[in-house]
Design a protein around this motif. Structure first.
Motif, PDB file in Angstrom:
ATOM      1  N   HIS A 138       0.848  -1.191   0.000  1.00  0.00           N
ATOM      2  CA  HIS A 138       0.000   0.000   0.000  1.00  0.00           C
ATOM      3  C   HIS A 138       0.888   1.248   0.000  1.00  0.00           C
ATOM      4  CE1 HIS A 138      -2.840  -3.066   1.533  1.00  0.00           C
ATOM      5  NE2 HIS A 138      -3.701  -2.370   0.803  1.00  0.00           N
ATOM      6  N   THR A 139       0.940   1.917  -1.131  1.00  0.00           N
ATOM      7  CA  THR A 139       1.869   3.030  -1.329  1.00  0.00           C
ATOM      8  C   THR A 139       1.661   4.157  -0.322  1.00  0.00           C
ATOM      9  OG1 THR A 139       1.931   2.532  -3.694  1.00  0.00           O
ATOM     10  CG2 THR A 139       2.749   4.690  -3.008  1.00  0.00           C
ATOM     11  N   VAL A 140       0.406   4.526  -0.079  1.00  0.00           N
ATOM     12  CA  VAL A 140       0.124   5.630   0.838  1.00  0.00           C
ATOM     13  C   VAL A 140       0.621   5.303   2.241  1.00  0.00           C
ATOM     14  CG1 VAL A 140      -1.695   6.967   1.959  1.00  0.00           C
ATOM     15  CG2 VAL A 140      -1.849   6.479  -0.485  1.00  0.00           C
ATOM     16  N   PHE A 141       0.348   4.081   2.699  1.00  0.00           N
ATOM     17  CA  PHE A 141       0.804   3.685   4.037  1.00  0.00           C
ATOM     18  C   PHE A 141       2.326   3.650   4.089  1.00  0.00           C
ATOM     19  CE2 PHE A 141       2.233   0.552   7.120  1.00  0.00           C
ATOM     20  CZ  PHE A 141       1.566   0.971   8.266  1.00  0.00           C
ATOM     21  N   ARG A 142       2.941   3.064   3.063  1.00  0.00           N
ATOM     22  CA  ARG A 142       4.405   2.928   3.046  1.00  0.00           C
ATOM     23  C   ARG A 142       5.086   4.294   3.052  1.00  0.00           C
ATOM     24  NH1 ARG A 142       4.773   0.430  -1.439  1.00  0.00           N
ATOM     25  NH2 ARG A 142       5.642   2.117  -2.711  1.00  0.00           N
ATOM     26  N   GLU A 143       4.607   5.195   2.205  1.00  0.00           N
ATOM     27  CA  GLU A 143       5.225   6.520   2.134  1.00  0.00           C
ATOM     28  C   GLU A 143       4.951   7.334   3.396  1.00  0.00           C
ATOM     29  OE1 GLU A 143       3.943   8.274  -1.527  1.00  0.00           O
ATOM     30  OE2 GLU A 143       5.319   7.045  -2.737  1.00  0.00           O
ATOM     31  N   GLY A 144       3.787   7.102   4.004  1.00  0.00           N
ATOM     32  CA  GLY A 144       3.492   7.768   5.269  1.00  0.00           C
ATOM     33  C   GLY A 144       4.434   7.302   6.367  1.00  0.00           C
ATOM     34  N   LEU A 145       4.747   6.012   6.348  1.00  0.00           N
ATOM     35  CA  LEU A 145       5.675   5.445   7.323  1.00  0.00           C
ATOM     36  C   LEU A 145       7.082   6.005   7.109  1.00  0.00           C
ATOM     37  CD1 LEU A 145       5.571   3.423   9.651  1.00  0.00           C
ATOM     38  CD2 LEU A 145       6.151   1.614   8.026  1.00  0.00           C
ATOM     39  N   VAL A 146       7.471   6.139   5.856  1.00  0.00           N
ATOM     40  CA  VAL A 146       8.778   6.725   5.532  1.00  0.00           C
ATOM     41  C   VAL A 146       8.861   8.149   6.069  1.00  0.00           C
ATOM     42  CG1 VAL A 146      10.249   7.557   3.660  1.00  0.00           C
ATOM     43  CG2 VAL A 146       9.186   5.303   3.493  1.00  0.00           C
ATOM     44  N   SER A 147       7.809   8.923   5.821  1.00  0.00           N
ATOM     45  CA  SER A 147       7.775  10.311   6.287  1.00  0.00           C
ATOM     46  C   SER A 147       7.852  10.387   7.808  1.00  0.00           C
ATOM     47  CB  SER A 147       6.491  10.984   5.789  1.00  0.00           C
ATOM     48  OG  SER A 147       6.389  12.303   6.280  1.00  0.00           O
ATOM     49  N   LEU A 148       7.125   9.496   8.472  1.00  0.00           N
ATOM     50  CA  LEU A 148       7.095   9.481   9.934  1.00  0.00           C
ATOM     51  C   LEU A 148       8.465   9.146  10.521  1.00  0.00           C
ATOM     52  CD1 LEU A 148       5.093   9.550  12.441  1.00  0.00           C
ATOM     53  CD2 LEU A 148       5.067   7.059  12.237  1.00  0.00           C
ATOM     54  N   LEU A 149       9.084   8.097   9.998  1.00  0.00           N
ATOM     55  CA  LEU A 149      10.357   7.636  10.554  1.00  0.00           C
ATOM     56  C   LEU A 149      11.524   8.544  10.181  1.00  0.00           C
ATOM     57  CD1 LEU A 149      10.006   3.773  10.015  1.00  0.00           C
ATOM     58  CD2 LEU A 149       9.723   5.059  12.139  1.00  0.00           C
ATOM     59  N   SER A 150      11.400   9.226   9.060  1.00  0.00           N
ATOM     60  CA  SER A 150      12.482  10.107   8.613  1.00  0.00           C
ATOM     61  C   SER A 150      12.695  11.288   9.547  1.00  0.00           C
ATOM     62  CB  SER A 150      12.190  10.622   7.197  1.00  0.00           C
ATOM     63  OG  SER A 150      12.189   9.553   6.272  1.00  0.00           O
ATOM     64  N   GLU A 151      11.712  11.550  10.398  1.00  0.00           N
ATOM     65  CA  GLU A 151      11.832  12.647  11.360  1.00  0.00           C
ATOM     66  C   GLU A 151      12.790  12.307  12.496  1.00  0.00           C
ATOM     67  OE1 GLU A 151       7.891  13.278  12.708  1.00  0.00           O
ATOM     68  OE2 GLU A 151       7.132  14.032  10.788  1.00  0.00           O
ATOM     69  N   ASP A 152      13.107  11.010  12.638  1.00  0.00           N
ATOM     70  CA  ASP A 152      13.981  10.580  13.730  1.00  0.00           C
ATOM     71  C   ASP A 152      15.430  10.494  13.261  1.00  0.00           C
ATOM     72  OD1 ASP A 152      15.321   8.273  15.478  1.00  0.00           O
ATOM     73  OD2 ASP A 152      13.669   9.133  16.629  1.00  0.00           O
ATOM     74  N   ASN A 153      16.339  11.093  14.015  1.00  0.00           N
ATOM     75  CA  ASN A 153      17.749  11.142  13.620  1.00  0.00           C
ATOM     76  C   ASN A 153      18.471   9.804  13.762  1.00  0.00           C
ATOM     77  OD1 ASN A 153      17.602  13.911  13.055  1.00  0.00           O
ATOM     78  ND2 ASN A 153      18.020  14.455  15.196  1.00  0.00           N
ATOM     79  N   ASN A 154      17.842   8.855  14.463  1.00  0.00           N
ATOM     80  CA  ASN A 154      18.481   7.557  14.682  1.00  0.00           C
ATOM     81  C   ASN A 154      18.117   6.538  13.606  1.00  0.00           C
ATOM     82  OD1 ASN A 154      20.155   5.848  16.301  1.00  0.00           O
ATOM     83  ND2 ASN A 154      18.309   4.823  17.067  1.00  0.00           N
ATOM     84  N   VAL A 155      17.285   6.968  12.641  1.00  0.00           N
ATOM     85  CA  VAL A 155      16.778   6.052  11.615  1.00  0.00           C
ATOM     86  C   VAL A 155      17.128   6.562  10.224  1.00  0.00           C
ATOM     87  CG1 VAL A 155      14.678   5.159  10.542  1.00  0.00           C
ATOM     88  CG2 VAL A 155      14.893   5.163  13.021  1.00  0.00           C
ATOM     89  N   SER A 156      17.556   5.636   9.367  1.00  0.00           N
ATOM     90  CA  SER A 156      17.813   5.963   7.965  1.00  0.00           C
ATOM     91  C   SER A 156      17.008   5.012   7.083  1.00  0.00           C
ATOM     92  CB  SER A 156      19.304   5.819   7.646  1.00  0.00           C
ATOM     93  OG  SER A 156      19.536   5.998   6.262  1.00  0.00           O
ATOM     94  N   ILE A 157      16.091   5.557   6.286  1.00  0.00           N
ATOM     95  CA  ILE A 157      15.293   4.730   5.378  1.00  0.00           C
ATOM     96  C   ILE A 157      16.117   4.478   4.117  1.00  0.00           C
ATOM     97  CG2 ILE A 157      13.114   4.462   4.161  1.00  0.00           C
ATOM     98  CD1 ILE A 157      12.846   4.717   7.200  1.00  0.00           C
ATOM     99  N   VAL A 158      16.596   3.265   3.979  1.00  0.00           N
ATOM    100  CA  VAL A 158      17.501   2.921   2.883  1.00  0.00           C
ATOM    101  C   VAL A 158      16.741   2.513   1.625  1.00  0.00           C
ATOM    102  CG1 VAL A 158      19.356   1.359   2.160  1.00  0.00           C
ATOM    103  CG2 VAL A 158      19.286   2.219   4.510  1.00  0.00           C
ATOM    104  N   ALA A 159      15.614   1.797   1.807  1.00  0.00           N
ATOM    105  CA  ALA A 159      14.909   1.276   0.634  1.00  0.00           C
ATOM    106  C   ALA A 159      13.449   0.988   0.954  1.00  0.00           C
ATOM    107  CB  ALA A 159      15.595   0.003   0.135  1.00  0.00           C
ATOM    108  N   GLN A 160      12.646   0.915  -0.126  1.00  0.00           N
ATOM    109  CA  GLN A 160      11.240   0.552  -0.022  1.00  0.00           C
ATOM    110  C   GLN A 160      10.935  -0.571  -1.007  1.00  0.00           C
ATOM    111  OE1 GLN A 160       8.389   3.873  -0.116  1.00  0.00           O
ATOM    112  NE2 GLN A 160      10.139   5.272  -0.049  1.00  0.00           N
ATOM    113  N   ALA A 161       9.939  -1.402  -0.653  1.00  0.00           N
ATOM    114  CA  ALA A 161       9.526  -2.488  -1.541  1.00  0.00           C
ATOM    115  C   ALA A 161       8.019  -2.675  -1.433  1.00  0.00           C
ATOM    116  CB  ALA A 161      10.241  -3.782  -1.168  1.00  0.00           C
ATOM    117  N   LYS A 162       7.415  -3.206  -2.496  1.00  0.00           N
ATOM    118  CA  LYS A 162       5.974  -3.454  -2.467  1.00  0.00           C
ATOM    119  C   LYS A 162       5.632  -4.939  -2.475  1.00  0.00           C
ATOM    120  CE  LYS A 162       5.427  -2.649  -7.473  1.00  0.00           C
ATOM    121  NZ  LYS A 162       6.798  -2.169  -7.738  1.00  0.00           N
ATOM    122  N   ASN A 163       6.660  -5.805  -2.488  1.00  0.00           N
ATOM    123  CA  ASN A 163       6.434  -7.246  -2.382  1.00  0.00           C
ATOM    124  C   ASN A 163       7.724  -7.939  -1.953  1.00  0.00           C
ATOM    125  OD1 ASN A 163       8.029  -8.001  -4.826  1.00  0.00           O
ATOM    126  ND2 ASN A 163       6.399  -6.888  -5.893  1.00  0.00           N
ATOM    127  N   GLY A 164       7.612  -9.230  -1.666  1.00  0.00           N
ATOM    128  CA  GLY A 164       8.755  -9.975  -1.162  1.00  0.00           C
ATOM    129  C   GLY A 164       9.908 -10.102  -2.140  1.00  0.00           C
TER     130      GLY A 164
END
Length: 208
Positions: free
Chosen positions: A10-36
């Motif tokens: 679910h693109t909206v949920f995934r991108e929302g999660l990226v936006s949320l976690l990107s606010e934290d300095n201890n986390v780096s979002i390296v990649a996203q995927a939509k299936n296994g």
């Protein structure tokens, strides 16, 4: 810095999660995927500390993805983030090889705590999940205390037989059957035969 990959179809949920976690300095979002399949490609090319994984995805779902990661012996910790919350589901994902579980309606603070805990210790269980698992283990301990004869009695109760009919079938006295029933309820911490039947079906002691 915790290197994170997020897998959710679910693109909206995934991108929302990226936006949320990107606010934290201890986390780096390296990649996203939509299936296994995309997850496995990412893990071949990137060093990921924690994979946030949905279960219901097209092409390769979360269960198959976890199993493939384990089979390939890929060094990544898996936090399952899903809408499912039943105990059996949680047990299944942990058995498959996930390192932790959270429902999708979890708050930001809890999610960040889970990521940090999994990264540091290798696993995460929320207090609610831990309680469910421990309660189930206690139930399993009670179940193993049930004797073969008591299981026969439970099955016949579940089949709708009266105390007298059970006594006749097992060539025992009515008093003995009543004693068995009382002992079973005491061992399992149940109040009546209706609760006993529900419990026995749920735990696979009997089949209806």
């Amino acid at each position: 810095m915790i290197r994170i990959a997020i897998a959710d179809d679910h693109t909206v949920f995934r991108e929302g999660l990226v936006s949320l976690l990107s606010e934290d300095n201890n986390v780096s979002i390296v990649a996203q995927a939509k299936n296994g399949k995309e997850v496995l490609e990412i893990l071949e090319n990137e060093s990921i500390d924690v994979l946030i994984l949905d279960i219901e995805m097209p092409e390769m779902d979360g269960f198959d993805t976890i199993r493939e990661i384990r089979q390939l012996d890929i060094e990544v910790r898996v936090l399952v983030l899903t809408m499912h919350s039943s105990l059996q589901f949680i047990k299944n994902i942990l058995k498959a090889g996930a390192h932790g579980y959270l429902p999708k309606d979890v708050g930001k603070t809890t999610l960040l705590n889970a990521l940090d805990t999994i990264h540091r210790t290798g696993q995460f269980h929320s207090p609610e999940t831990a309680k469910m698992i421990m309660d189930d283990l206690r139930e399993d301990t009670h179940t193993t205390a049930i004797s073969p004869r008591e299981k026969e009695v439970i099955q016949l109760i579940a089949d709708g037989y009266t105390t007298q009919e059970i006594a006749e079938k097992l060539y025992l006295s009515r008093h003995t059957i009543e004693s068995h029933r009382k002992n079973i309820l005491l061992k399992l911490g149940l109040k009546n035969s209706a609760g006993l039947v529900k419990y026995a079906i749920r735990k696979g002691i009997v089949y209806c």
